[in-house]
Enzyme design. Structure first.
Site, PDB file in Angstrom:
ATOM      1  N   SER A   1      17.169 -29.764 -18.614  1.00  0.00           N
ATOM      2  CA  SER A   1      18.011 -30.497 -19.545  1.00  0.00           C
ATOM      3  C   SER A   1      17.694 -31.977 -19.425  1.00  0.00           C
ATOM      4  O   SER A   1      17.188 -32.441 -18.390  1.00  0.00           O
ATOM      5  CB  SER A   1      19.486 -30.261 -19.218  1.00  0.00           C
ATOM      6  OG  SER A   1      20.315 -31.213 -19.840  1.00  0.00           O
TER       7      SER A   1
ATOM      8  N   TYR B   1      25.065 -31.766 -11.561  1.00  0.00           N
ATOM      9  CA  TYR B   1      24.344 -31.087 -12.650  1.00  0.00           C
ATOM     10  C   TYR B   1      22.967 -31.708 -12.829  1.00  0.00           C
ATOM     11  O   TYR B   1      21.969 -30.992 -12.977  1.00  0.00           O
ATOM     12  CB  TYR B   1      25.151 -31.186 -13.942  1.00  0.00           C
ATOM     13  CG  TYR B   1      24.476 -30.575 -15.143  1.00  0.00           C
ATOM     14  CD1 TYR B   1      24.258 -29.199 -15.226  1.00  0.00           C
ATOM     15  CD2 TYR B   1      24.057 -31.367 -16.217  1.00  0.00           C
ATOM     16  CE1 TYR B   1      23.645 -28.633 -16.333  1.00  0.00           C
ATOM     17  CE2 TYR B   1      23.447 -30.808 -17.328  1.00  0.00           C
ATOM     18  CZ  TYR B   1      23.232 -29.434 -17.380  1.00  0.00           C
ATOM     19  OH  TYR B   1      22.604 -28.881 -18.479  1.00  0.00           O
TER      20      TYR B   1
END
Length: 320
Positions: free
Chosen positions: A158, A183
């Site tokens: 991502s 994350y």
């Protein structure tokens, strides 16, 4: 650091769909494995691969939910797998290897994002453990089925990797947990995994890629309160997208991972980070979050993470 991270002019872009990048590509006789292949962009990936003729194995933490989501799709099989549980990974891999089949495509699409502080396994931070360590163990355990076919392994990262590199001194966030930085670390790990796997696997004909699928509102956001998404400017108070031109549809979000897994434009290449169905450029020294950060494609950090991951999981297909 010299890099092959430069656009090749694929002819596709941010609005391309998975079906469009597969146009003219026949996957008949190919077997793919797609983690998370029953929800969000994973579901659209499964649908597109099946439409192109592939058979698809979908490991799922919730097999009954997966069966319902995939009902009516021919050539799809569901099996149980919890990426946060290394014993579950081992059992799934053993069942698959016992079938004697080879894998042509592996797409590590499952993941969690910005969850509350959660511990799995030996007290591991859940995002790093699920998004990275679970997939690391899975691919290494499945290696006997992957290597003979000259497969491609696709690690879905991502643009969130811009938020953080690897926190080497506290990789499991036992001090000062931050859900977004955790994350970011997990997504950086996804890229570094592809870099090192490509280096180790290329002599066997296996190439690996990582990618940013784009911004897509899917069940990945399940840990975010609506108020937080409003605050971030993603949606209004009624749940409507504020900037639909920025967000992709799930079909568009699946495109880059399908392109990574199948495109002949990537033949002979590997260890690269992709976005918008092309190779990404190195990230500029600004906060515009384009391209790939140098810490995510650093070969020394990739090798270091591989060694650590092998120690943590007890699995390394390339150990001498």
């Amino acid at each position: 650091m010299s890099t092959a991270q430069h656009k090749i002019g694929s002819g596709f872009g941010a609005t391309s769909t998975a079906d469009e990048v597969l146009e003219g590509i026949d996957l008949s006789g190919k077997l793919a494995l797609v983690t998370g292949g029953y929800s969000g962009i994973g579901l659209e990936t499964t649908r597109a691969l099946v439409k192109a003729g592939a058979r698809v194995v979908v490991p799922a933490r919730r097999p009954e939910t997966a069966e319902q989501a995939l009902a009516g799709l021919p050539g799809v099989e569901v099996d149980e797998l919890d990426l946060g549980d290394l014993e579950s990974v081992r059992r799934f891999a053993e069942r698959f290897l016992a079938s004697g089949r080879g894998l042509d495509i592996v797409i590590d699409s499952a993941g969690i994002m910005a969850c509350p502080e959660t511990r799995v396994g030996d007290g591991w931070e859940a995002q790093f453990a699920t998004n990275h360590l679970g997939h690391f163990a899975l691919v290494n355990r499945l290696w006997p089925a992957i290597a003979p076919g000259g497969a491609r392994v696709v690690s879905v990262s991502s643009r969130g990797h811009h938020a953080a590199g690897i926190r080497w001194d506290d990789i499991h966030w036992r001090r000062g947990y931050d859900k977004w930085e955790a994350y970011g670390q997990a997504k950086t790990a996804n890229v570094l995994f592809a870099v090192q796997l490509d280096k180790l696997g290329r002599d066997a004909g296996v190439r690996a890629f990582a990618l940013h699928p784009g911004g897509i509102l899917t069940p990945l956001q399940r840990h975010l309160a609506q108020e937080e998404m409003v605050e971030r400017g993603w949606i209004d108070e009624d749940g409507n997208l504020l900037h639909p031109e920025v967000f992709k549809t799930p079909q568009q979000g699946a495109a880059t991972q399908v392109w990574a897994a199948t495109s002949p434009q990537l033949d002979g290449l590997g260890g690269l980070y992709l976005e918008d169905c092309d190779i990404a450029e190195p990230a500029p020294d600004t906060d515009d979050r384009e391209g790939v950060k140098d810490w995510a494609i650093d070969p020394e950090q990739a090798a270091r993470l591989w060694t650590l991951s092998a120690e943590l999981t007890g699995v390394d297909a390339f150990a001498s």
